[in-house]
Structure formats: structure tokens, C-alpha cells
Design an enzyme around this catalytic site. Sequence first.
Site, mmCIF file in Angstrom:
data_model
loop_
_atom_site.group_PDB
_atom_site.id
_atom_site.type_symbol
_atom_site.label_atom_id
_atom_site.label_comp_id
_atom_site.label_asym_id
_atom_site.label_seq_id
_atom_site.Cartn_x
_atom_site.Cartn_y
_atom_site.Cartn_z
ATOM 1 N N GLU A 64 13.332 10.058 4.371
ATOM 2 C CA GLU A 64 14.732 10.132 3.946
ATOM 3 C C GLU A 64 14.914 11.124 2.793
ATOM 4 O OE1 GLU A 64 16.095 6.081 3.436
ATOM 5 O OE2 GLU A 64 16.005 5.760 5.603
ATOM 6 N N SER A 67 20.124 13.672 -0.020
ATOM 7 C CA SER A 67 21.174 14.258 0.817
ATOM 8 C C SER A 67 20.916 13.695 2.221
ATOM 9 C CB SER A 67 21.058 15.779 0.799
ATOM 10 O OG SER A 67 21.920 16.306 1.777
ATOM 11 N N GLU A 75 10.354 9.317 14.927
ATOM 12 C CA GLU A 75 9.991 9.833 16.247
ATOM 13 C C GLU A 75 9.968 11.353 16.257
ATOM 14 O OE1 GLU A 75 12.206 7.560 15.439
ATOM 15 O OE2 GLU A 75 12.510 6.075 17.016
ATOM 16 N N CYS A 112 17.008 6.557 18.333
ATOM 17 C CA CYS A 112 18.402 7.001 18.245
ATOM 18 C C CYS A 112 18.650 8.135 19.251
ATOM 19 C CB CYS A 112 18.719 7.471 16.825
ATOM 20 S SG CYS A 112 18.084 9.111 16.446
ATOM 21 N N CYS A 115 16.770 11.441 18.694
ATOM 22 C CA CYS A 115 15.335 11.351 19.018
ATOM 23 C C CYS A 115 15.134 11.305 20.530
ATOM 24 C CB CYS A 115 14.711 10.129 18.350
ATOM 25 S SG CYS A 115 14.568 10.351 16.567
HETATM 26 N N1 THU Z 1 15.395 5.912 12.067
HETATM 27 C C1 THU Z 1 14.282 6.352 12.704
HETATM 28 O O1 THU Z 1 13.291 6.740 12.064
HETATM 29 N N2 THU Z 1 14.272 6.322 14.057
HETATM 30 C C2 THU Z 1 15.311 5.925 14.834
HETATM 31 O O2 THU Z 1 15.264 6.079 16.042
HETATM 32 C C3 THU Z 1 16.468 5.295 14.213
HETATM 33 C C4 THU Z 1 16.576 5.426 12.755
HETATM 34 C C5 THU Z 1 15.428 5.980 10.612
HETATM 35 C C6 THU Z 1 16.409 6.980 10.056
HETATM 36 C C7 THU Z 1 16.690 6.399 8.693
HETATM 37 O O3 THU Z 1 15.674 6.827 7.807
HETATM 38 C C8 THU Z 1 16.556 4.900 8.896
HETATM 39 O O4 THU Z 1 15.817 4.731 10.090
HETATM 40 C C9 THU Z 1 17.890 4.164 9.012
HETATM 41 O O5 THU Z 1 18.698 4.742 9.965
#
Ligand code: THU
Length: 161
Positions: A64, A67, A75, A112, A115
Site C-alpha cells: 500500500e 497515495s 496478485e 479484484c 488482478c
Molecule cells: N487487495 C489485494 O491485494 N488483492 C485483491 O484481489 C483485493 C485487494 C489488497 C489491496 C489493498 O491493499 C487491500 O487489499 C484492501 O483493498
Amino acid sequence: MKKQSHSFELRIFESLTELSDEDAALLVQAQKAREDAYAPYSAFKVGAAVLLANRKVVIGNNQENASYPSGLCAERVAVFHAGAQYPGVAILKIAIVAGPLKNSISKPAAPCGNCRQSIFEYERKQNQNIELLLMGTNGEVYKCPSIKDLLPLAFGSDFLE
Ligand code: THU
């Protein structure tokens, strides 16, 4: 008018012990990768482990950023890492372990949309299915035979030709 239906067989396992040794070991690597996720803003940690055709395993975890949009999902960190380090080597499977830090009981979370699109790019390029193994923190595992199942009518390179 024509109708088309799209369905796929999601396999649901109650625990890691129901899986093959290979699948269970890959999920354990994803679980370990999850521990090192950098997720101070969402407190939602995700780890991914990619098994390649050369039997190497490449990991990723969510990264993360203050920003927010500059961060990246686990993924994509994993598949881009694999593409950079082992170009041209097919991806066989991706194990993903995800869940919030606070709530200890969460069902498996599917990748998501961004990904899914990124994983689909590699599946299309290698012309070989990429299997997904998904785990939350409730112990259950979902197994999905191809990323196409999670991205029906996917947009791929063929549209650009
Ligand atoms: N996140 C992932 O790493 N993979 C996903 O498929 C969904 C979300 C992460 C992004 C963010 O750092 C946190 O999970 C919350 O959305």
C-alpha cells in the site's frame, strides 16, 4: 435473440488437508507471504504464491501507499514479479490467501477485477489455464480451474488485432 450461459465448477475444500501436497504447500507459501504484506491503511493483508512450469515459486503481497492508488494488490505483485524474473515460463497456479487483520474468520476472497484482468493476460499469452487456489482465514479453500471462469467475456489482445 440467442442466450448464452456461463458457469464453472468451483471446488470447495473444508481445509488444507483435503488438498494435494503441492496445492497445500503453495497455499502455505501464500500464507507466509501474507504475513509480510504492507497494508497499514486497509489492515487487509493478502499473500500470493505463483507456481511456474519450471517448478519455481514466486511470491507477492499487497503493497500500500499513502497515495492510495499507488499501491498494488498481492496478485499483481506476484505475476509481474514472475513475468520479470522468469519471462516466458508458464504460470501453472496461483495461491491467494487474504483476510482482514481484525476479523479472524473470513471466507476466501477472489481477486479484484484488475488482478483478474492481469492474470488473464498471462493465461492468454501462454495458452494454458492458470488454476486459482483461494483461502481466507476460516480454513476453507476454493479451487477454480481457470481465470477465465472469473472473467467471462474477457478483453484480451485479440480485440486489438
Ligand atoms: N487487495 C489485494 O491485494 N488483492 C485483491 O484481489 C483485493 C485487494 C489488497 C489491496 C489493498 O491493499 C487491500 O487489499 C484492501 O483493498
